[in-house]
Design a protein around this motif. Structure first.
Motif, PDB file in Angstrom:
ATOM      1  N   ASP A 137      12.949 -14.633 101.522  1.00 23.82           N
ATOM      2  CA  ASP A 137      12.803 -13.562 102.509  1.00 23.82           C
ATOM      3  C   ASP A 137      13.163 -14.021 103.928  1.00 23.82           C
ATOM      4  O   ASP A 137      12.765 -13.400 104.906  1.00 23.82           O
ATOM      5  N   LYS A 138      13.921 -15.084 103.997  1.00 20.23           N
ATOM      6  CA  LYS A 138      14.318 -15.603 105.320  1.00 20.23           C
ATOM      7  C   LYS A 138      15.827 -15.710 105.462  1.00 20.23           C
ATOM      8  O   LYS A 138      16.331 -16.335 106.392  1.00 20.23           O
ATOM      9  N   VAL A 139      16.560 -15.113 104.543  1.00 20.33           N
ATOM     10  CA  VAL A 139      18.019 -15.134 104.581  1.00 20.33           C
ATOM     11  C   VAL A 139      18.501 -13.806 105.152  1.00 20.33           C
ATOM     12  O   VAL A 139      18.097 -12.734 104.685  1.00 20.33           O
ATOM     13  N   THR A 153      28.535  -4.731 108.582  1.00 20.84           N
ATOM     14  CA  THR A 153      27.627  -5.807 108.187  1.00 20.84           C
ATOM     15  C   THR A 153      28.334  -6.765 107.226  1.00 20.84           C
ATOM     16  O   THR A 153      29.279  -6.377 106.523  1.00 20.84           O
ATOM     17  N   VAL A 154      27.872  -7.986 107.222  1.00 22.40           N
ATOM     18  CA  VAL A 154      28.298  -8.976 106.236  1.00 22.40           C
ATOM     19  C   VAL A 154      27.042  -9.417 105.493  1.00 22.40           C
ATOM     20  O   VAL A 154      26.106  -9.947 106.103  1.00 22.40           O
ATOM     21  N   THR A 155      26.999  -9.144 104.207  1.00 29.17           N
ATOM     22  CA  THR A 155      25.788  -9.413 103.437  1.00 29.17           C
ATOM     23  C   THR A 155      26.090 -10.263 102.206  1.00 29.17           C
ATOM     24  O   THR A 155      27.226 -10.314 101.726  1.00 29.17           O
ATOM     25  N   HIS A 156      25.049 -10.909 101.719  1.00 37.50           N
ATOM     26  CA  HIS A 156      25.114 -11.670 100.469  1.00 37.50           C
ATOM     27  C   HIS A 156      24.499 -10.837  99.352  1.00 37.50           C
ATOM     28  O   HIS A 156      23.400 -10.307  99.509  1.00 37.50           O
ATOM     29  N   GLN A 157      25.218 -10.720  98.246  1.00 35.21           N
ATOM     30  CA  GLN A 157      24.683 -10.036  97.080  1.00 35.21           C
ATOM     31  C   GLN A 157      24.719 -10.975  95.873  1.00 35.21           C
ATOM     32  O   GLN A 157      25.631 -11.798  95.745  1.00 35.21           O
ATOM     33  N   SER A 180      16.576 -22.404  90.363  1.00 33.81           N
ATOM     34  CA  SER A 180      15.773 -21.981  91.517  1.00 33.81           C
ATOM     35  C   SER A 180      16.598 -21.173  92.523  1.00 33.81           C
ATOM     36  O   SER A 180      16.212 -20.047  92.872  1.00 33.81           O
ATOM     37  N   PRO A 181      17.747 -21.694  93.021  1.00 30.21           N
ATOM     38  CA  PRO A 181      18.531 -20.873  93.945  1.00 30.21           C
ATOM     39  C   PRO A 181      19.161 -19.658  93.272  1.00 30.21           C
ATOM     40  O   PRO A 181      19.293 -18.595  93.896  1.00 30.21           O
ATOM     41  N   ALA A 182      19.548 -19.790  91.999  1.00 30.80           N
ATOM     42  CA  ALA A 182      20.169 -18.655  91.310  1.00 30.80           C
ATOM     43  C   ALA A 182      19.192 -17.494  91.187  1.00 30.80           C
ATOM     44  O   ALA A 182      19.542 -16.327  91.438  1.00 30.80           O
ATOM     45  N   LEU A 183      17.953 -17.789  90.804  1.00 29.22           N
ATOM     46  CA  LEU A 183      16.941 -16.733  90.697  1.00 29.22           C
ATOM     47  C   LEU A 183      16.518 -16.236  92.070  1.00 29.22           C
ATOM     48  O   LEU A 183      16.312 -15.029  92.258  1.00 29.22           O
ATOM     49  N   ALA A 184      16.392 -17.135  93.025  1.00 34.14           N
ATOM     50  CA  ALA A 184      16.013 -16.721  94.371  1.00 34.14           C
ATOM     51  C   ALA A 184      17.008 -15.718  94.939  1.00 34.14           C
ATOM     52  O   ALA A 184      16.638 -14.776  95.646  1.00 34.14           O
ATOM     53  N   ALA A 185      18.283 -15.909  94.605  1.00 40.86           N
ATOM     54  CA  ALA A 185      19.321 -15.000  95.099  1.00 40.86           C
ATOM     55  C   ALA A 185      19.326 -13.664  94.380  1.00 40.86           C
ATOM     56  O   ALA A 185      20.023 -12.735  94.808  1.00 40.86           O
ATOM     57  N   GLY A 186      18.590 -13.544  93.276  1.00 38.10           N
ATOM     58  CA  GLY A 186      18.498 -12.269  92.570  1.00 38.10           C
ATOM     59  C   GLY A 186      19.269 -12.201  91.277  1.00 38.10           C
ATOM     60  O   GLY A 186      19.366 -11.134  90.668  1.00 38.10           O
ATOM     61  N   SER A 479      19.235 -27.294  99.411  1.00 34.36           N
ATOM     62  CA  SER A 479      19.409 -26.755 100.762  1.00 34.36           C
ATOM     63  C   SER A 479      19.824 -25.287 100.714  1.00 34.36           C
ATOM     64  O   SER A 479      20.142 -24.740  99.653  1.00 34.36           O
ATOM     65  N   ALA A 480      19.849 -24.681 101.888  1.00 34.62           N
ATOM     66  CA  ALA A 480      20.256 -23.273 101.984  1.00 34.62           C
ATOM     67  C   ALA A 480      21.696 -23.074 101.545  1.00 34.62           C
ATOM     68  O   ALA A 480      22.084 -21.979 101.135  1.00 34.62           O
TER      69      ALA A 480
END
Length: 497
Positions: A137-139, A153-157, A180-186, A479-480
């Motif tokens: 929730d900080k991206v 806008t430029v967004t990450h999906q 972890s990052p794959a699930l965090a990204a949705g 990392s991010a």
């Protein structure tokens, strides 16, 4: 009264350990479609641990279909970030609650010392999952400054379905670096653990469901290399992340190109150089660090400091300290908390390392070790081994992936950097010096994704990306920066007037 967690404690706990060997697809443990199984043997003593589902293309198809359904339905991808975060943190908390069970399972399945799995691998896995959960929730996206008649806008999906194929050397930790990052990204994930160490991945799948991660979002398909091949060729997989050998990584990339051009992220081999200059600020510390860099985890680390480059003026002193430090890495029974190292993963890997030791005995000077040990039944145990060799020796250039260190003596910094950069790999490196200009020059010139100064792999911090240059792979874990690997950038432009 608190029970002392000694060798007897872990042996007793092993007797009551319940092991799940079925695949985990669409929120349930299931047998492989064809009913096939394989036996998971413990490298500790060669004894059978569990019967595991041997998945095939049919199981891959079911897992990918479940992942696609869950993604398209938005049961995870469309959750508010704070809700995804809460579920991931609950999953991490459940892993913490089951830490001893998971650590024991990891030790039995991989031959790692129980002190490593309880003190490093499991805490590292939990830390990774918590770190990416907190990032969710900080991206933020971007709002570019454009013509006022427009708003953009430029967004990450999220990409969609992510396949993760992970190795046996850090079974759960390497899996966490992907999921972890794959699930965090949705995204929804299909995880393929190594057939040599599948058990912890299967266990945490049930914990994921218990944590509230919806069915189909996290799937685990155990099996041999054919499962990874099927995932790399699958037309409904949007991304595949792999850690392992260069040979398999090349095949995965080729399969992705020949199918649907899915995103491919590869973390491959290494032959990392650890350079000690004559003005090293602390020779004993450098020697102790060099021993840990190669002998920890039985040398089965892609970023291991497998080449120790020593400037001639301090070579004799450092080698003497190194040989003494290596004595602290004699393998012991993995369920003994006093053991610092354990067994090689299996006889196949043991024999490969033994072949390189034989090569080293012919082309270099053996300084220490080089022998097999009999500690527990059919287990595969090797002494920490040190060679003094020429920079062009095979053992100085080919990845051995075992407790074998090659020491190379050099005269100038320029020579050391040239030797360090001469292999096809570029994963990690280090340089020891009291001169800031030397450190600055070397860290800039070394072709490696991570370069340490006056230490080697001593800081565990998820803020730093991990990955390599050249044939050590592409992309970065941790990392991010890792989060963006599992997203697509979208530009949205709206005319306002």
């Amino acid at each position: 009264m608190t029970q002392v967690k000694d060798r007897a404690y872990w042996f007793e706990k092993r007797e009551t350990l319940q092991i799940e060997g079925r695949a985990f697809i669409d929120g349930a443990y299931v047998d492989a479609c064809k009913g096939a199984t394989f036996c998971s043997y413990s490298p500790i003593d060669g004894q059978p641990l569990a019967t595991v589902a041997a998945c095939t293309d049919a199981d891959v198809n079911l897992a990918v279909a479940a992942a696609r359904r869950s993604f398209n339905a938005g049961v995870w991808a469309d959750l508010p970030p704070r809700e995804r975060k809460a579920a991931l943190l609950k999953w991490a908390a459940l892993m913490q609650a089951h830490l001893e069970e998971l650590a024991l399972l990891e030790s039995l399945d991989s031959g790692k010392p129980i002190s490593d799995t309880t003190g490093g691998d499991l805490p590292g896995t939990i830390y990774c999952l918590e770190w990416f959960a907190e990032l969710v929730d900080k991206v933020h996206g971007e709002v570019p400054a454009i013509d006022p008649q427009f708003f953009g806008t430029v967004t990450h999906q999220a990409l969609g379905v992510v396949a993760a194929v992970v190795p046996w050397n850090y079974p759960l930790l390497m899996a966490a670096w992907k999921f972890s990052p794959a699930l965090a990204a949705g995204n929804s994930v299909v995880l393929k653990p190594s057939e040599k160490s599948p058990l912890t991945a299967l266990r945490i799948a049930g914990l994921a469901l218990q944590a509230g991660i919806p069915a189909g979002v996290f799937n685990v398909v155990p099996g041999d290399g054919s499962v990874g091949r099927a995932l790399s060729l699958h037309l409904d997989v949007d991304c595949i992340a792999f850690t392992g050998s260069g040979k398999v990584g090349r095949q995965i990339a080729a399969n992705a190109a020949s199918s649907n051009l899915k995103r491919v992220w590869l973390e491959l081999g290494g032959k990392s150089a650890n350079i000690v200059m004559a003005d090293c600020p602390d020779i004993p510390r450098a020697a102790a660090s060099a021993a840990a860099a190669i002998f920890a985890n039985m040398g089965q680390i892609c970023s291991a400091g497998s080449r120790l480059l020593v400037q001639r003026a301090v070579a004799d002193e450092l080698i003497a300290e190194l040989i003494e430090a290596a004595k602290g890495y004699q393998p012991g029974h993995p369920l003994d908390p006093q053991s610092v190292t354990g067994s090689i993963i299996d006889r196949i890997q043991f024999e490969q390392v033994a072949r390189y030791i034989d090569i080293g005995k012919r082309e270099a000077r053996l300084l220490a070790g080089g022998n097999a040990l009999s500690l527990a039944g059919e287990g595969a145990y090797l002494e920490p081994t040190i060679f003094l060799a020429d920079a062009n020796a095979r053992i100085a250039n080919e990845e051995i992936f075992g407790p074998v260190l090659t020491v190379i003596v050099f005269d100038t910094l320029e020579e050391a950097i040239a030797i360090a950069n001469q292999t096809e790999y570029g994963l990690a490196a280090a340089v020891w010096s009291s001169n800031i200009d030397t450190l600055r020059t070397a860290t800039r010139a070394l072709k490696a994704g991570t370069v340490w100064g006056n230490c080697y792999d001593e800081l565990v911090d998820m803020n730093f990306p991990f990955g390599g240059f050249k044939e050590s792979g592409n992309g970065r874990d941790n990392s991010a920066h890792a989060l963006s690997k599992y997203t697509e950038l979208k530009s949205t432009i709206i005319r306002c007037g």
